[in-house]
Design an enzyme around this catalytic site. Structure first.
Site, PDB file in Angstrom:
ATOM      1  N   ASP A  37      13.885   3.907 -11.084  1.00 30.76           N
ATOM      2  CA  ASP A  37      13.885   3.628  -9.641  1.00 30.76           C
ATOM      3  C   ASP A  37      13.894   4.984  -8.927  1.00 30.76           C
ATOM      4  O   ASP A  37      14.881   5.723  -9.015  1.00 30.76           O
ATOM      5  CB  ASP A  37      15.126   2.796  -9.309  1.00 30.76           C
ATOM      6  CG  ASP A  37      15.309   2.595  -7.814  1.00 30.76           C
ATOM      7  OD1 ASP A  37      14.478   3.100  -7.021  1.00 30.76           O
ATOM      8  OD2 ASP A  37      16.306   1.938  -7.442  1.00 30.76           O
ATOM      9  N   ILE A  38      12.813   5.294  -8.234  1.00 29.35           N
ATOM     10  CA  ILE A  38      12.735   6.647  -7.650  1.00 29.35           C
ATOM     11  C   ILE A  38      13.766   6.873  -6.547  1.00 29.35           C
ATOM     12  O   ILE A  38      14.022   8.009  -6.159  1.00 29.35           O
ATOM     13  CB  ILE A  38      11.305   7.002  -7.168  1.00 29.35           C
ATOM     14  CG1 ILE A  38      10.854   6.123  -6.004  1.00 29.35           C
ATOM     15  CG2 ILE A  38      10.313   6.983  -8.320  1.00 29.35           C
ATOM     16  CD1 ILE A  38       9.611   6.673  -5.271  1.00 29.35           C
ATOM     17  N   THR A 102      -1.331   9.584   2.232  1.00 24.64           N
ATOM     18  CA  THR A 102      -2.215   8.635   2.906  1.00 24.64           C
ATOM     19  C   THR A 102      -2.889   9.201   4.150  1.00 24.64           C
ATOM     20  O   THR A 102      -2.337  10.090   4.816  1.00 24.64           O
ATOM     21  CB  THR A 102      -1.392   7.387   3.310  1.00 24.64           C
ATOM     22  OG1 THR A 102      -2.184   6.552   4.142  1.00 24.64           O
ATOM     23  CG2 THR A 102      -0.141   7.761   4.085  1.00 24.64           C
ATOM     24  N   ASP A 103      -4.040   8.641   4.474  1.00 26.34           N
ATOM     25  CA  ASP A 103      -4.729   8.948   5.732  1.00 26.34           C
ATOM     26  C   ASP A 103      -3.912   8.477   6.943  1.00 26.34           C
ATOM     27  O   ASP A 103      -4.159   8.921   8.067  1.00 26.34           O
ATOM     28  CB  ASP A 103      -6.119   8.282   5.749  1.00 26.34           C
ATOM     29  CG  ASP A 103      -6.074   6.774   5.507  1.00 26.34           C
ATOM     30  OD1 ASP A 103      -5.110   6.299   4.867  1.00 26.34           O
ATOM     31  OD2 ASP A 103      -6.982   6.074   5.969  1.00 26.34           O
ATOM     32  N   TYR A 126       5.146   3.331   8.263  1.00 24.59           N
ATOM     33  CA  TYR A 126       4.617   3.689   6.927  1.00 24.59           C
ATOM     34  C   TYR A 126       4.093   5.124   6.940  1.00 24.59           C
ATOM     35  O   TYR A 126       4.467   5.937   6.081  1.00 24.59           O
ATOM     36  CB  TYR A 126       3.508   2.700   6.543  1.00 24.59           C
ATOM     37  CG  TYR A 126       2.709   3.112   5.327  1.00 24.59           C
ATOM     38  CD1 TYR A 126       3.247   3.037   4.042  1.00 24.59           C
ATOM     39  CD2 TYR A 126       1.387   3.569   5.455  1.00 24.59           C
ATOM     40  CE1 TYR A 126       2.495   3.423   2.920  1.00 24.59           C
ATOM     41  CE2 TYR A 126       0.641   3.955   4.344  1.00 24.59           C
ATOM     42  CZ  TYR A 126       1.205   3.879   3.089  1.00 24.59           C
ATOM     43  OH  TYR A 126       0.457   4.261   1.996  1.00 24.59           O
ATOM     44  N   TRP A 151      -7.701   3.725   2.016  1.00 20.50           N
ATOM     45  CA  TRP A 151      -8.342   2.417   1.788  1.00 20.50           C
ATOM     46  C   TRP A 151      -8.533   2.134   0.293  1.00 20.50           C
ATOM     47  O   TRP A 151      -9.644   1.879  -0.172  1.00 20.50           O
ATOM     48  CB  TRP A 151      -9.692   2.366   2.498  1.00 20.50           C
ATOM     49  CG  TRP A 151      -9.671   2.518   3.990  1.00 20.50           C
ATOM     50  CD1 TRP A 151      -8.695   3.090   4.759  1.00 20.50           C
ATOM     51  CD2 TRP A 151     -10.697   2.100   4.907  1.00 20.50           C
ATOM     52  NE1 TRP A 151      -9.052   3.054   6.077  1.00 20.50           N
ATOM     53  CE2 TRP A 151     -10.276   2.451   6.201  1.00 20.50           C
ATOM     54  CE3 TRP A 151     -11.931   1.481   4.763  1.00 20.50           C
ATOM     55  CZ2 TRP A 151     -11.040   2.192   7.343  1.00 20.50           C
ATOM     56  CZ3 TRP A 151     -12.696   1.219   5.894  1.00 20.50           C
ATOM     57  CH2 TRP A 151     -12.254   1.566   7.166  1.00 20.50           C
TER      58      TRP A 151
HETATM   59  N1  NAP Z   1      -3.274   0.975  -1.146  1.00 18.08           N
HETATM   60  C1  NAP Z   1      -3.834   1.761  -0.244  1.00 18.08           C
HETATM   61  O1  NAP Z   1      -4.757   1.366   0.498  1.00 18.08           O
HETATM   62  C2  NAP Z   1      -3.382   3.189  -0.097  1.00 18.08           C
HETATM   63  C3  NAP Z   1      -4.016   4.006   0.847  1.00 18.08           C
HETATM   64  C4  NAP Z   1      -3.598   5.331   0.971  1.00 18.08           C
HETATM   65  C5  NAP Z   1      -2.576   5.813   0.164  1.00 18.08           C
HETATM   66  N2  NAP Z   1      -1.977   4.980  -0.728  1.00 18.08           N
HETATM   67  C6  NAP Z   1      -0.899   5.521  -1.558  1.00 18.08           C
HETATM   68  O2  NAP Z   1      -1.315   5.462  -2.908  1.00 18.08           O
HETATM   69  C7  NAP Z   1      -0.175   5.297  -3.758  1.00 18.08           C
HETATM   70  C8  NAP Z   1      -0.431   4.149  -4.725  1.00 18.08           C
HETATM   71  O3  NAP Z   1      -0.657   2.978  -3.958  1.00 18.08           O
HETATM   72  P1  NAP Z   1      -0.913   1.575  -4.654  1.00 18.08           P
HETATM   73  O4  NAP Z   1      -1.982   0.902  -3.886  1.00 18.08           O
HETATM   74  O5  NAP Z   1      -1.040   1.738  -6.133  1.00 18.08           O
HETATM   75  O6  NAP Z   1       0.484   0.871  -4.307  1.00 18.08           O
HETATM   76  P2  NAP Z   1       1.151  -0.426  -4.942  1.00 18.08           P
HETATM   77  O7  NAP Z   1       0.128  -1.250  -5.650  1.00 18.08           O
HETATM   78  O8  NAP Z   1       1.977  -1.047  -3.883  1.00 18.08           O
HETATM   79  O9  NAP Z   1       2.090   0.186  -6.075  1.00 18.08           O
HETATM   80  C9  NAP Z   1       3.288   0.841  -5.768  1.00 18.08           C
HETATM   81  C10 NAP Z   1       4.255   0.573  -6.908  1.00 18.08           C
HETATM   82  O10 NAP Z   1       5.477   1.251  -6.637  1.00 18.08           O
HETATM   83  C11 NAP Z   1       6.525   0.400  -7.082  1.00 18.08           C
HETATM   84  N3  NAP Z   1       7.785   0.757  -6.453  1.00 18.08           N
HETATM   85  C12 NAP Z   1       8.266   0.434  -5.221  1.00 18.08           C
HETATM   86  N4  NAP Z   1       9.490   0.951  -5.048  1.00 18.08           N
HETATM   87  C13 NAP Z   1       9.800   1.628  -6.188  1.00 18.08           C
HETATM   88  C14 NAP Z   1      10.917   2.382  -6.616  1.00 18.08           C
HETATM   89  N5  NAP Z   1      12.004   2.529  -5.833  1.00 18.08           N
HETATM   90  N6  NAP Z   1      10.887   2.951  -7.846  1.00 18.08           N
HETATM   91  C15 NAP Z   1       9.828   2.796  -8.655  1.00 18.08           C
HETATM   92  N7  NAP Z   1       8.742   2.073  -8.317  1.00 18.08           N
HETATM   93  C16 NAP Z   1       8.722   1.514  -7.088  1.00 18.08           C
HETATM   94  C17 NAP Z   1       6.054  -0.973  -6.669  1.00 18.08           C
HETATM   95  O11 NAP Z   1       6.780  -1.965  -7.352  1.00 18.08           O
HETATM   96  P3  NAP Z   1       6.997  -3.394  -6.639  1.00 18.08           P
HETATM   97  O12 NAP Z   1       5.629  -3.954  -6.417  1.00 18.08           O
HETATM   98  O13 NAP Z   1       7.809  -4.129  -7.648  1.00 18.08           O
HETATM   99  O14 NAP Z   1       7.698  -3.116  -5.349  1.00 18.08           O
HETATM  100  C18 NAP Z   1       4.597  -0.916  -7.087  1.00 18.08           C
HETATM  101  O15 NAP Z   1       4.443  -1.286  -8.456  1.00 18.08           O
HETATM  102  C19 NAP Z   1       1.016   5.127  -2.826  1.00 18.08           C
HETATM  103  O16 NAP Z   1       1.660   6.355  -2.677  1.00 18.08           O
HETATM  104  C20 NAP Z   1       0.392   4.739  -1.500  1.00 18.08           C
HETATM  105  O17 NAP Z   1       1.189   5.123  -0.415  1.00 18.08           O
HETATM  106  C21 NAP Z   1      -2.359   3.694  -0.888  1.00 18.08           C
END
Ligand code: NAP
Length: 288
Positions: A37-38, A102-103, A126, A151
């Site tokens: 857990d981060i 993120t953007d 966010y 995105w």
């Molecule tokens: N998705 C987008 O469009 C987007 C765009 C720009 C940037 N990003 C960035 O890209 C990165 C990856 O995004 P993603 O789409 O892969 O996100 P995601 O599918 O929501 O995955 C994030 C993971 O982090 C886990 N998590 C949450 N709290 C945690 C904690 N305290 N300790 C350990 N794990 C934890 C979540 O688990 P649970 O599901 O169980 O909570 C989930 O498995 C993130 O940094 C996000 O901000 C994403």
């Protein structure tokens, strides 16, 4: 070489797993919320003690953009304090940290692609907490790569591409916002970029000047409406798709009207070739 991945059940984490066998010299350690857990620094320290990673990819984040408006403390805890905890344990262990941002840290007022050096001005909880995470890492541990992306979609998890395909099976018409411009990013392409940075760092031992912020998304730009149209076209799905302004689709969190990222720095530094968003979309859809 040990690479520890946090939040490994998320979309990016699963995309890293998907390509991992292309990197036989790397031992990947995938941790989820339950093992690491981060937001809990002891849990991070224990995982580092156990696995002794040379690199840590932090994909863990609070990513519910609209929900964050009503859960600012939780978003701050995960996106800021969690990132800081990781930077601290990376510093303790001399581990290189790759962190994803993120953007949405930008306000979207620009008319040209954002450079890494452009001034952030987040318009949502966010975006604010993601920016705080970047700053916490910068203030804690210099051996970091912060990769800003936009995105993100893939065959894994919940994302815009999969939502559009689900909606196509439920209805005949759909209105999608056409005045927010950005670039879709296939999470598998992002995963490959992260692994290219790691491989380059293994070979070249980056100087302190190489660490820092980098943009990565696919090439080109489009609106959410264009993105949806391309998804339906690729799947040959019939849909009465209508463009609407953001004002006709109010959401709790406000989003940048323009968030195209300039990729010159990552392309030049790591010799990364970036796919056009439509090319990567075809690849992503074909993997479903
Ligand atoms: N998705 C987008 O469009 C987007 C765009 C720009 C940037 N990003 C960035 O890209 C990165 C990856 O995004 P993603 O789409 O892969 O996100 P995601 O599918 O929501 O995955 C994030 C993971 O982090 C886990 N998590 C949450 N709290 C945690 C904690 N305290 N300790 C350990 N794990 C934890 C979540 O688990 P649970 O599901 O169980 O909570 C989930 O498995 C993130 O940094 C996000 O901000 C994403």
């Amino acid at each position: 070489m040990v690479v520890l991945v946090t939040g490994a059940n998320g979309q990016l984490g699963q995309s890293i797993k998907f390509i991992a066998n292309k990197y036989p010299t790397i031992q990947f350690i995938y941790t989820d919320y339950y093992e690491m857990d981060i937001t809990n620094i002891e849990s991070c320290a224990n995982a580092f003690l156990k696995y002794k990673p040379q690199f840590c990819i932090n994909t863990a984040a609070y990513t519910a953009v609209d929900k964050a408006e009503s859960e600012p403390e939780k978003a701050h805890l995960i996106n800021c304090i969690g990132s800081k905890n990781l930077a601290e344990v990376c510093k303790e262990n001399d581990t290189i940290l790759l962190h994803i941002s993120t953007d949405f840290i930008f306000d979207g007022a620009s008319k040209t692609p954002y450079l890494e050096s452009d001034l952030p001005n987040p318009q949502s909880v966010y975006g604010q907490t993601k920016l705080e995470g970047e700053i916490a890492i910068q203030n804690t541990w210099e051996k970091h790569f912060i990769i800003r992306t936009s995105w993100v979609y893939s065959q894994f998890g919940a994302n815009f591409m999969k939502t559009m395909l689900r909606l196509a099976s439920e209805r005949d018409s759909l209105s999608v916002v056409s005045d927010q411009i950005g670039t879709p990013t296939n999470a598998v392409d992002l995963a490959e970029a992260l692994l290219t940075i790691i491989q380059s760092s293994i070979t070249h031992h980056p100087s302190l000047a190489t660490f820092g912020i980098y943009n990565f998304s696919n090439e080109g730009q489009c609106s959410w409406y264009d993105f949806a149209a391309a998804i339906f076209k690729q799947k040959e799905l019939k849909m009465d798709l209508r463009p609407i302004p953001t004002s006709a689709y109010p959401t709790p969190a406000s989003r940048p009207a323009y968030s195209v990222l300039d990729k010159t720095k990552i392309k030049n530094t790591f010799n990364i070739e970036v796919n056009e968003w439509k090319t990567s979309l075809v690849r992503g859809i074909n993997l479903l």
